[in-house]
Design a protein around this motif. Structure first.
Motif, PDB file in Angstrom:
ATOM      1  N   TYR A  35       0.832  -1.217   0.000  1.00  0.00           N
ATOM      2  CA  TYR A  35       0.000   0.000   0.000  1.00  0.00           C
ATOM      3  C   TYR A  35       0.857   1.254   0.000  1.00  0.00           C
ATOM      4  O   TYR A  35       0.472   2.278  -0.572  1.00  0.00           O
ATOM      5  CB  TYR A  35      -0.973  -0.003   1.184  1.00  0.00           C
ATOM      6  CG  TYR A  35      -2.197  -0.843   0.868  1.00  0.00           C
ATOM      7  CD1 TYR A  35      -3.114  -0.428  -0.089  1.00  0.00           C
ATOM      8  CD2 TYR A  35      -2.405  -2.061   1.484  1.00  0.00           C
ATOM      9  CE1 TYR A  35      -4.202  -1.204  -0.420  1.00  0.00           C
ATOM     10  CE2 TYR A  35      -3.495  -2.857   1.165  1.00  0.00           C
ATOM     11  CZ  TYR A  35      -4.397  -2.416   0.213  1.00  0.00           C
ATOM     12  OH  TYR A  35      -5.472  -3.188  -0.131  1.00  0.00           O
ATOM     13  N   ILE A  36       2.047   1.183   0.656  1.00  0.00           N
ATOM     14  CA  ILE A  36       2.937   2.356   0.665  1.00  0.00           C
ATOM     15  C   ILE A  36       3.422   2.641  -0.760  1.00  0.00           C
ATOM     16  O   ILE A  36       3.569   3.789  -1.157  1.00  0.00           O
ATOM     17  CB  ILE A  36       4.135   2.102   1.628  1.00  0.00           C
ATOM     18  CG1 ILE A  36       3.633   2.166   3.070  1.00  0.00           C
ATOM     19  CG2 ILE A  36       5.233   3.132   1.427  1.00  0.00           C
ATOM     20  CD1 ILE A  36       4.669   1.767   4.098  1.00  0.00           C
ATOM     21  N   LEU A  37       3.613   1.566  -1.548  1.00  0.00           N
ATOM     22  CA  LEU A  37       4.165   1.712  -2.905  1.00  0.00           C
ATOM     23  C   LEU A  37       3.415   2.770  -3.743  1.00  0.00           C
ATOM     24  O   LEU A  37       4.036   3.744  -4.178  1.00  0.00           O
ATOM     25  CB  LEU A  37       4.170   0.353  -3.593  1.00  0.00           C
ATOM     26  CG  LEU A  37       4.778   0.298  -4.990  1.00  0.00           C
ATOM     27  CD1 LEU A  37       6.292   0.418  -4.929  1.00  0.00           C
ATOM     28  CD2 LEU A  37       4.411  -1.023  -5.678  1.00  0.00           C
ATOM     29  N   PRO A  38       2.085   2.646  -3.947  1.00  0.00           N
ATOM     30  CA  PRO A  38       1.414   3.691  -4.748  1.00  0.00           C
ATOM     31  C   PRO A  38       1.326   5.033  -4.020  1.00  0.00           C
ATOM     32  O   PRO A  38       1.468   6.079  -4.636  1.00  0.00           O
ATOM     33  CB  PRO A  38       0.024   3.109  -5.011  1.00  0.00           C
ATOM     34  CG  PRO A  38      -0.164   2.044  -4.003  1.00  0.00           C
ATOM     35  CD  PRO A  38       1.175   1.536  -3.622  1.00  0.00           C
ATOM     36  N   PHE A  39       1.117   4.989  -2.677  1.00  0.00           N
ATOM     37  CA  PHE A  39       0.941   6.266  -1.960  1.00  0.00           C
ATOM     38  C   PHE A  39       2.259   7.036  -1.891  1.00  0.00           C
ATOM     39  O   PHE A  39       2.272   8.262  -2.000  1.00  0.00           O
ATOM     40  CB  PHE A  39       0.374   6.013  -0.557  1.00  0.00           C
ATOM     41  CG  PHE A  39      -1.076   5.627  -0.622  1.00  0.00           C
ATOM     42  CD1 PHE A  39      -2.013   6.493  -1.179  1.00  0.00           C
ATOM     43  CD2 PHE A  39      -1.517   4.387  -0.183  1.00  0.00           C
ATOM     44  CE1 PHE A  39      -3.348   6.146  -1.274  1.00  0.00           C
ATOM     45  CE2 PHE A  39      -2.851   4.022  -0.280  1.00  0.00           C
ATOM     46  CZ  PHE A  39      -3.767   4.899  -0.835  1.00  0.00           C
ATOM     47  N   ALA A  40       3.364   6.314  -1.730  1.00  0.00           N
ATOM     48  CA  ALA A  40       4.666   6.980  -1.682  1.00  0.00           C
ATOM     49  C   ALA A  40       4.936   7.655  -3.017  1.00  0.00           C
ATOM     50  O   ALA A  40       5.534   8.732  -3.078  1.00  0.00           O
ATOM     51  CB  ALA A  40       5.756   5.967  -1.370  1.00  0.00           C
ATOM     52  N   PHE A  41       4.450   7.032  -4.073  1.00  0.00           N
ATOM     53  CA  PHE A  41       4.611   7.623  -5.397  1.00  0.00           C
ATOM     54  C   PHE A  41       3.952   9.006  -5.422  1.00  0.00           C
ATOM     55  O   PHE A  41       4.511   9.986  -5.894  1.00  0.00           O
ATOM     56  CB  PHE A  41       3.964   6.686  -6.429  1.00  0.00           C
ATOM     57  CG  PHE A  41       4.230   7.064  -7.843  1.00  0.00           C
ATOM     58  CD1 PHE A  41       5.444   6.754  -8.443  1.00  0.00           C
ATOM     59  CD2 PHE A  41       3.288   7.764  -8.577  1.00  0.00           C
ATOM     60  CE1 PHE A  41       5.701   7.115  -9.755  1.00  0.00           C
ATOM     61  CE2 PHE A  41       3.533   8.128  -9.888  1.00  0.00           C
ATOM     62  CZ  PHE A  41       4.747   7.805 -10.475  1.00  0.00           C
ATOM     63  N   VAL A  42       2.753   9.067  -4.862  1.00  0.00           N
ATOM     64  CA  VAL A  42       2.001  10.337  -4.838  1.00  0.00           C
ATOM     65  C   VAL A  42       2.728  11.374  -3.982  1.00  0.00           C
ATOM     66  O   VAL A  42       2.761  12.561  -4.305  1.00  0.00           O
ATOM     67  CB  VAL A  42       0.566  10.084  -4.275  1.00  0.00           C
ATOM     68  CG1 VAL A  42      -0.206  11.383  -4.152  1.00  0.00           C
ATOM     69  CG2 VAL A  42      -0.168   9.096  -5.147  1.00  0.00           C
ATOM     70  N   VAL A  43       3.340  10.933  -2.871  1.00  0.00           N
ATOM     71  CA  VAL A  43       3.961  11.892  -1.944  1.00  0.00           C
ATOM     72  C   VAL A  43       5.381  12.254  -2.387  1.00  0.00           C
ATOM     73  O   VAL A  43       5.759  13.425  -2.395  1.00  0.00           O
ATOM     74  CB  VAL A  43       4.009  11.275  -0.513  1.00  0.00           C
ATOM     75  CG1 VAL A  43       4.738  12.201   0.449  1.00  0.00           C
ATOM     76  CG2 VAL A  43       2.602  10.994  -0.030  1.00  0.00           C
ATOM     77  N   LEU A  44       6.143  11.242  -2.794  1.00  0.00           N
ATOM     78  CA  LEU A  44       7.574  11.480  -3.026  1.00  0.00           C
ATOM     79  C   LEU A  44       7.875  12.122  -4.384  1.00  0.00           C
ATOM     80  O   LEU A  44       8.766  12.967  -4.491  1.00  0.00           O
ATOM     81  CB  LEU A  44       8.360  10.170  -2.889  1.00  0.00           C
ATOM     82  CG  LEU A  44       8.363   9.565  -1.477  1.00  0.00           C
ATOM     83  CD1 LEU A  44       9.104   8.237  -1.454  1.00  0.00           C
ATOM     84  CD2 LEU A  44       9.033  10.510  -0.489  1.00  0.00           C
ATOM     85  N   ILE A  45       7.146  11.728  -5.410  1.00  0.00           N
ATOM     86  CA  ILE A  45       7.468  12.250  -6.750  1.00  0.00           C
ATOM     87  C   ILE A  45       7.271  13.778  -6.827  1.00  0.00           C
ATOM     88  O   ILE A  45       8.169  14.501  -7.274  1.00  0.00           O
ATOM     89  CB  ILE A  45       6.667  11.507  -7.851  1.00  0.00           C
ATOM     90  CG1 ILE A  45       6.990  10.003  -7.803  1.00  0.00           C
ATOM     91  CG2 ILE A  45       6.944  12.082  -9.238  1.00  0.00           C
ATOM     92  CD1 ILE A  45       8.439   9.606  -8.098  1.00  0.00           C
ATOM     93  N   PRO A  46       6.112  14.316  -6.337  1.00  0.00           N
ATOM     94  CA  PRO A  46       6.002  15.795  -6.355  1.00  0.00           C
ATOM     95  C   PRO A  46       7.110  16.443  -5.518  1.00  0.00           C
ATOM     96  O   PRO A  46       7.644  17.498  -5.894  1.00  0.00           O
ATOM     97  CB  PRO A  46       4.634  16.057  -5.723  1.00  0.00           C
ATOM     98  CG  PRO A  46       3.899  14.791  -5.826  1.00  0.00           C
ATOM     99  CD  PRO A  46       4.898  13.705  -5.813  1.00  0.00           C
TER     100      PRO A  46
END
Ligand code: ADP
Length: 449
Positions: free
Chosen positions: A39-50
């Motif tokens: 679950y962290i995988l997609p959410f981290a994408f949202v938080v870390l990429i920006p």
């Protein structure tokens, strides 16, 4: 909602190891770990990429590099299979603590860092044993003391750390440690209870499996005994019949009327007994024959059944209607026996008040064939409907009027169970009844029941 569940089950299937040598609690911890990272995988994408993008345009490159390393670590936790799950758990924990201290010291306010610190500690309680949790607790305590010392020495003037008051820090860190302890105790309590429940369930399942095996063995034994008894009794019975016949032919003249009548009754009894024993033998043999499943043209098979029962059908003047039946995979002898018993019963138990009509239909459902044998005969009273499938139960019928032994429906039940199906009856007393046989389309090799 559905695609979230599908994502979870797909990913878990990819990453979860076999339970194998892990204890129930260890395995539960592994499941929790993998559930967290997938679950962290997609959410981290949202938080870390920006964040990465923002830090590049503001030239705060260290944040971009840090975010990149963090995201790559999460990706490798999910996708690199060669790393063992224990190493992955350690990497995950180090990553969380690293993130915690980065946020703690680099942001102007340590609040978010504190929050991450708490979350890191919760993950430790969930993923590791009590001993590791206590060690991490001691580590937290020491770190808090060191931070206090650094505040006292004004070391934090060098970085943008808001707390310069040692008392304020003591209060905050004590509160965090206190929360930590409470949460650790609670989670540990829940996990221990859960472990007890899991072990109790495993025990129950094992007991149940043992009971099923014992029952199966007893059943096999009983079936074998029935087979041997009914088979071995044939010979003495044949002797009784043959000596009775000799008695009748050789000493007929010396016997009075009563003597002849006694011989006649004894012969009838022996014949009946032989019939019953042959049926018991047939019942006990069902399932012993493990021959191949084959494609059966049911209409042809039922035609055969009607031909074999033509005398009975003619005697009862029954009108038989057979609808279009499917070709199905099955065991020919079992299916023939099933339809023979159900059709002959429908004919036998006709009502004297009307012409007997018997109908066989089949509904083709997604996974099953549903056969219905419908008659307009004497019907079955409600209280007898369940009992008639038991061995030797003859329901409500007048035993002198209709010949039978009470075995046919027990055989039908056994056959449907062997074919992983079910049989039931519905009836309006004095108006007729409908026997419903549900058989799965998918048929595997038959096994003993
Ligand atoms: P049997 O026919 O030899 O008595 P079965 O096991 O085939 O044994 O049937 C058990 C009992 O169920 C019968 O004795 C009868 O009372 C009842 N029964 C079975 N089929 C029907 C039917 N089609 N209509 C009415 N009663 C039936």
């Amino acid at each position: 909602m559905n695609w979230i569940a599908r994502y979870e089950s797909y990913m878990l299937k990819r990453v979860l190891p076999e339970q194998g040598s892990f204890s129930a609690l260890e395995y539960l911890r592994i499941v929790i770990f993998y559930k967290s990272v997938i679950y962290i995988l997609p959410f981290a994408f949202v938080v870390l990429i920006p964040g990465m993008y923002y830090s590049i345009i503001t030239h705060e490159n260290y944040v971009a590099i840090f975010d990149f390393i963090t995201y790559s670590t999460i990706v490798s936790l999910v996708f690199v299979n060669s790393i063992s799950v224990n190493v992955k758990k350690i990497i995950f924990t180090l990553m969380l603590f690293h993130l915690t201290f980065q946020l703690f010291f680099r942001l102007e306010t340590p609040t978010i860092g504190m929050l991450y610190w708490l979350i890191s500690n919760i993950s430790v309680v969930l993923l590791y044993t009590k001993r590791v949790t206590i060690l991490i607790g001691i580590f937290n305590f020491i770190v808090c003391i060191f931070i206090g010392i650094f505040i006292k020495l004004n070391y934090f003037d060098l970085i943008s750390f808001r707390y310069s008051d040692i008392i304020e820090w003591v209060i905050i860190s004590l509160n965090m440690l206190f929360l930590n302890i409470i949460i650790s105790i609670l989670i540990d309590h829940i996990l221990t209870k859960l472990q007890h429940v899991i072990y109790a369930q495993i025990d129950t399942r094992n007991n149940l499996e043992n009971s099923v095996i014992q029952l199966q063995n007893k059943n096999d034994e009983l079936e074998h005994m029935t087979y041997v008894a009914s088979h071995d009794l044939q010979e003495p019975l044949r002797m009784v019949t043959s000596f009775l016949t000799q008695l009748d032919t050789k000493y007929k003249d010396q016997l009075d009327q009563r003597g002849k009548q006694y011989i006649h009754y004894a012969m009838n009894g022996a014949v009946k007994m032989r019939e019953v024993m042959l049926e018991i033998l047939a019942f006990s043999k069902i399932g012993m024959d493990n021959s191949q499943i084959e494609l059966i043209h049911l209409n042809e098979l039922v035609d055969e059944v009607l031909w074999m029962n033509r005398k009975l059908i003619q005697e009862n003047n029954s009108q038989i209607i057979i609808e279009q039946l499917p070709d199905m995979l099955g065991h020919k002898i079992l299916l023939r026996t099933l339809f023979t018993n159900l059709i002959s019963n429908a004919v036998k138990y006709k009502s004297n008040a009307r012409i007997s009509i018997v109908k066989l239909t089949c509904d083709i459902e997604e996974n099953d064939y549903v056969f219905k044998i419908i008659d307009n005969g004497i019907g079955i009273p409600d209280e007898k409907k369940d009992q008639i499938f038991q061995l030797f139960n003859r329901g409500d019928v007048n035993k002198n009027q209709v010949q039978g032994s009470g075995i046919g429906l027990a055989i039908c039940k056994k056959i449907t169970l062997l074919m992983n199906g079910e049989i039931s009856v519905s009836s309006v007393y004095n108006e007729g009844c409908t026997f419903t046989v549900r058989l799965p389309k998918q048929q595997t090799k038959t096994t003993n029941l």
